[in-house]
Scaffold this motif. Structure first.
Motif, PDB file in Angstrom:
ATOM      1  N   PHE A  45       0.746  -1.668   0.236  1.00  0.00           N
ATOM      2  CA  PHE A  45      -0.239   0.182  -0.276  1.00  0.00           C
ATOM      3  C   PHE A  45       1.470   1.709   0.087  1.00  0.00           C
ATOM      4  N   ALA A  46       2.171   1.170   1.011  1.00  0.00           N
ATOM      5  CA  ALA A  46       2.737   2.145   0.874  1.00  0.00           C
ATOM      6  C   ALA A  46       3.449   2.682  -0.482  1.00  0.00           C
ATOM      7  N   SER A  47       3.648   1.158  -1.425  1.00  0.00           N
ATOM      8  CA  SER A  47       4.225   1.684  -3.172  1.00  0.00           C
ATOM      9  C   SER A  47       3.346   1.930  -3.866  1.00  0.00           C
ATOM     10  N   ILE A  48       2.146   2.043  -3.273  1.00  0.00           N
ATOM     11  CA  ILE A  48       1.486   2.199  -4.148  1.00  0.00           C
ATOM     12  C   ILE A  48       0.476   3.582  -4.329  1.00  0.00           C
ATOM     13  N   ILE A  49       0.507   3.944  -2.920  1.00  0.00           N
ATOM     14  CA  ILE A  49       0.254   5.441  -2.923  1.00  0.00           C
ATOM     15  C   ILE A  49       1.319   5.774  -3.122  1.00  0.00           C
ATOM     16  N   PHE A  50       2.250   5.459  -2.862  1.00  0.00           N
ATOM     17  CA  PHE A  50       3.609   7.088  -3.199  1.00  0.00           C
ATOM     18  C   PHE A  50       3.973   7.125  -4.782  1.00  0.00           C
ATOM     19  N   PHE A  51       3.532   5.979  -5.955  1.00  0.00           N
ATOM     20  CA  PHE A  51       3.955   5.720  -6.747  1.00  0.00           C
ATOM     21  C   PHE A  51       2.978   7.398  -7.869  1.00  0.00           C
ATOM     22  N   PRO A  52       2.049   7.513  -7.829  1.00  0.00           N
ATOM     23  CA  PRO A  52       2.028   9.107  -8.453  1.00  0.00           C
ATOM     24  C   PRO A  52       2.175  10.281  -8.297  1.00  0.00           C
ATOM     25  N   VAL A  53       2.419  10.370  -6.418  1.00  0.00           N
ATOM     26  CA  VAL A  53       3.508  11.308  -6.620  1.00  0.00           C
ATOM     27  C   VAL A  53       4.741  11.619  -6.586  1.00  0.00           C
ATOM     28  N   ALA A  54       5.483  10.203  -6.975  1.00  0.00           N
ATOM     29  CA  ALA A  54       7.054  10.147  -7.415  1.00  0.00           C
ATOM     30  C   ALA A  54       7.063   9.927  -8.690  1.00  0.00           C
ATOM     31  N   ARG A  55       6.172   9.654  -9.306  1.00  0.00           N
ATOM     32  CA  ARG A  55       6.188   9.948 -10.952  1.00  0.00           C
ATOM     33  C   ARG A  55       5.295  11.309 -11.295  1.00  0.00           C
ATOM     34  N   LEU A  56       5.024  12.008 -10.634  1.00  0.00           N
ATOM     35  CA  LEU A  56       4.353  13.469 -10.994  1.00  0.00           C
ATOM     36  C   LEU A  56       5.640  14.536 -10.624  1.00  0.00           C
ATOM     37  N   THR A  57       6.057  13.614  -9.478  1.00  0.00           N
ATOM     38  CA  THR A  57       7.459  14.781  -9.349  1.00  0.00           C
ATOM     39  C   THR A  57       8.659  14.988 -10.352  1.00  0.00           C
ATOM     40  N   ALA A  58       9.159  13.298 -10.564  1.00  0.00           N
ATOM     41  CA  ALA A  58      10.023  13.178 -11.110  1.00  0.00           C
ATOM     42  C   ALA A  58       9.969  12.992 -13.114  1.00  0.00           C
ATOM     43  N   THR A  59       8.206  13.827 -13.190  1.00  0.00           N
ATOM     44  CA  THR A  59       8.162  14.267 -14.632  1.00  0.00           C
ATOM     45  C   THR A  59       7.830  16.075 -15.130  1.00  0.00           C
ATOM     46  N   ALA A  60       8.134  16.002 -13.812  1.00  0.00           N
ATOM     47  CA  ALA A  60       7.866  18.081 -13.972  1.00  0.00           C
ATOM     48  C   ALA A  60       9.516  18.284 -13.629  1.00  0.00           C
ATOM     49  N   ILE A  61      10.233  17.475 -12.930  1.00  0.00           N
ATOM     50  CA  ILE A  61      11.484  18.106 -12.496  1.00  0.00           C
ATOM     51  C   ILE A  61      11.937  17.911 -13.560  1.00  0.00           C
ATOM     52  N   HIS A  62      12.225  16.602 -14.588  1.00  0.00           N
ATOM     53  CA  HIS A  62      12.570  16.784 -15.764  1.00  0.00           C
ATOM     54  C   HIS A  62      12.130  16.915 -17.228  1.00  0.00           C
ATOM     55  N   ALA A  63      10.770  17.326 -16.657  1.00  0.00           N
ATOM     56  CA  ALA A  63      10.247  18.543 -18.252  1.00  0.00           C
ATOM     57  C   ALA A  63      11.320  19.770 -18.159  1.00  0.00           C
ATOM     58  N   ARG A  64      11.668  20.189 -16.655  1.00  0.00           N
ATOM     59  CA  ARG A  64      12.327  21.460 -16.195  1.00  0.00           C
ATOM     60  C   ARG A  64      13.935  21.768 -17.372  1.00  0.00           C
ATOM     61  N   VAL A  65      14.535  20.572 -16.117  1.00  0.00           N
ATOM     62  CA  VAL A  65      15.390  20.171 -16.796  1.00  0.00           C
ATOM     63  C   VAL A  65      15.749  20.565 -18.075  1.00  0.00           C
ATOM     64  N   SER A  66      14.893  19.064 -18.672  1.00  0.00           N
ATOM     65  CA  SER A  66      15.241  19.287 -20.449  1.00  0.00           C
ATOM     66  C   SER A  66      14.735  20.197 -21.133  1.00  0.00           C
ATOM     67  N   ARG A  67      13.647  21.208 -20.814  1.00  0.00           N
ATOM     68  CA  ARG A  67      13.471  21.918 -21.165  1.00  0.00           C
ATOM     69  C   ARG A  67      14.888  23.569 -21.450  1.00  0.00           C
ATOM     70  N   GLY A  68      15.382  23.271 -20.197  1.00  0.00           N
ATOM     71  CA  GLY A  68      16.820  24.520 -19.548  1.00  0.00           C
ATOM     72  C   GLY A  68      17.945  24.097 -20.778  1.00  0.00           C
ATOM     73  N   ALA A  69      17.633  22.645 -20.747  1.00  0.00           N
ATOM     74  CA  ALA A  69      18.957  21.742 -21.526  1.00  0.00           C
ATOM     75  C   ALA A  69      18.734  21.910 -23.472  1.00  0.00           C
ATOM     76  N   ASP A  70      17.590  22.493 -23.381  1.00  0.00           N
ATOM     77  CA  ASP A  70      16.636  22.599 -25.295  1.00  0.00           C
ATOM     78  C   ASP A  70      17.197  23.579 -25.059  1.00  0.00           C
ATOM     79  N   ARG A  71      16.674  24.968 -24.234  1.00  0.00           N
ATOM     80  CA  ARG A  71      17.225  26.502 -24.366  1.00  0.00           C
ATOM     81  C   ARG A  71      18.951  26.534 -24.578  1.00  0.00           C
ATOM     82  N   ARG A  72      19.655  26.490 -23.554  1.00  0.00           N
ATOM     83  CA  ARG A  72      20.701  26.014 -23.850  1.00  0.00           C
ATOM     84  C   ARG A  72      21.364  26.011 -25.060  1.00  0.00           C
ATOM     85  N   ALA A  73      20.714  24.142 -25.331  1.00  0.00           N
ATOM     86  CA  ALA A  73      21.534  24.117 -27.065  1.00  0.00           C
ATOM     87  C   ALA A  73      21.185  25.046 -27.712  1.00  0.00           C
TER      88      ALA A  73
END
Length: 161
Positions: A45-73
């Motif tokens: 249950f802890a894993s199941i409850i934690f999964f969507p929060v972790a996914r949203l956070t990781a996706t948001a951070i990855h998108a921000r980092v990717s946009r920054g890398a794209d802008r720099r390139a």
């Protein structure tokens, strides 16, 4: 193929960054909870409850980092092209900077002291294009925004005493 093999194949074939990070973190959390509490139901249950929060956070951070890398390139590419411009091509970019924007009307461009071949050269370099105004009434020249920013930074650097 049993259910665990199918699950493992799906997890390791996944290319979604957020899902991969969330799966790993949820698994670690579940394992940690199981080792501390000793109850696999609570761990699951802890894993199941934690999964969507972790996914949203990781996706948001990855998108921000990717946009920054794209802008720099994109900025690096624009800077490299800018350094290779002729004086006449730089004069065209300077007209956009002096006007304060990356769009000039044909009327304005026709009254600028710039070279026609330099304009065409920038079009061939794919940093200048033509478009229409928002009201669809006039044609415009549009300088690539990253390229305009390079022109602005070079103009500011040139005016520094």
């Amino acid at each position: 193929m049993n259910a665990i093999e199918k699950w493992a194949e799906r997890v390791y074939a996944e290319t979604d960054f957020g899902r991969n990070v969330a799966t790993s973190l949820s698994g670690l959390l579940g394992l940690g909870v199981y080792l501390i509490v000793g109850d696999w139901v609570i761990a699951a249950f802890a894993s199941i409850i934690f999964f969507p929060v972790a996914r949203l956070t990781a996706t948001a951070i990855h998108a921000r980092v990717s946009r920054g890398a794209d802008r720099r390139a994109k900025r690096k590419d624009a800077e490299q092209i800018y350094r290779s411009l002729s004086d006449e091509e730089r004069a065209v970019v300077s007209e956009f900077v002096a006007a304060g924007g990356c769009v000039l009307t044909w009327h304005h461009m026709n009254h600028c002291p710039v070279s026609g071949p330099a304009i065409e050269s920038l079009i061939q370099r794919e940093v200048l294009s033509t478009s229409m105004t928002a009201d669809g009434m006039r044609e415009t020249f549009v300088l690539d925004t990253a390229f305009f920013e390079i022109g602005v930074s070079h103009a500011k650097a040139a005016n520094v005493p």
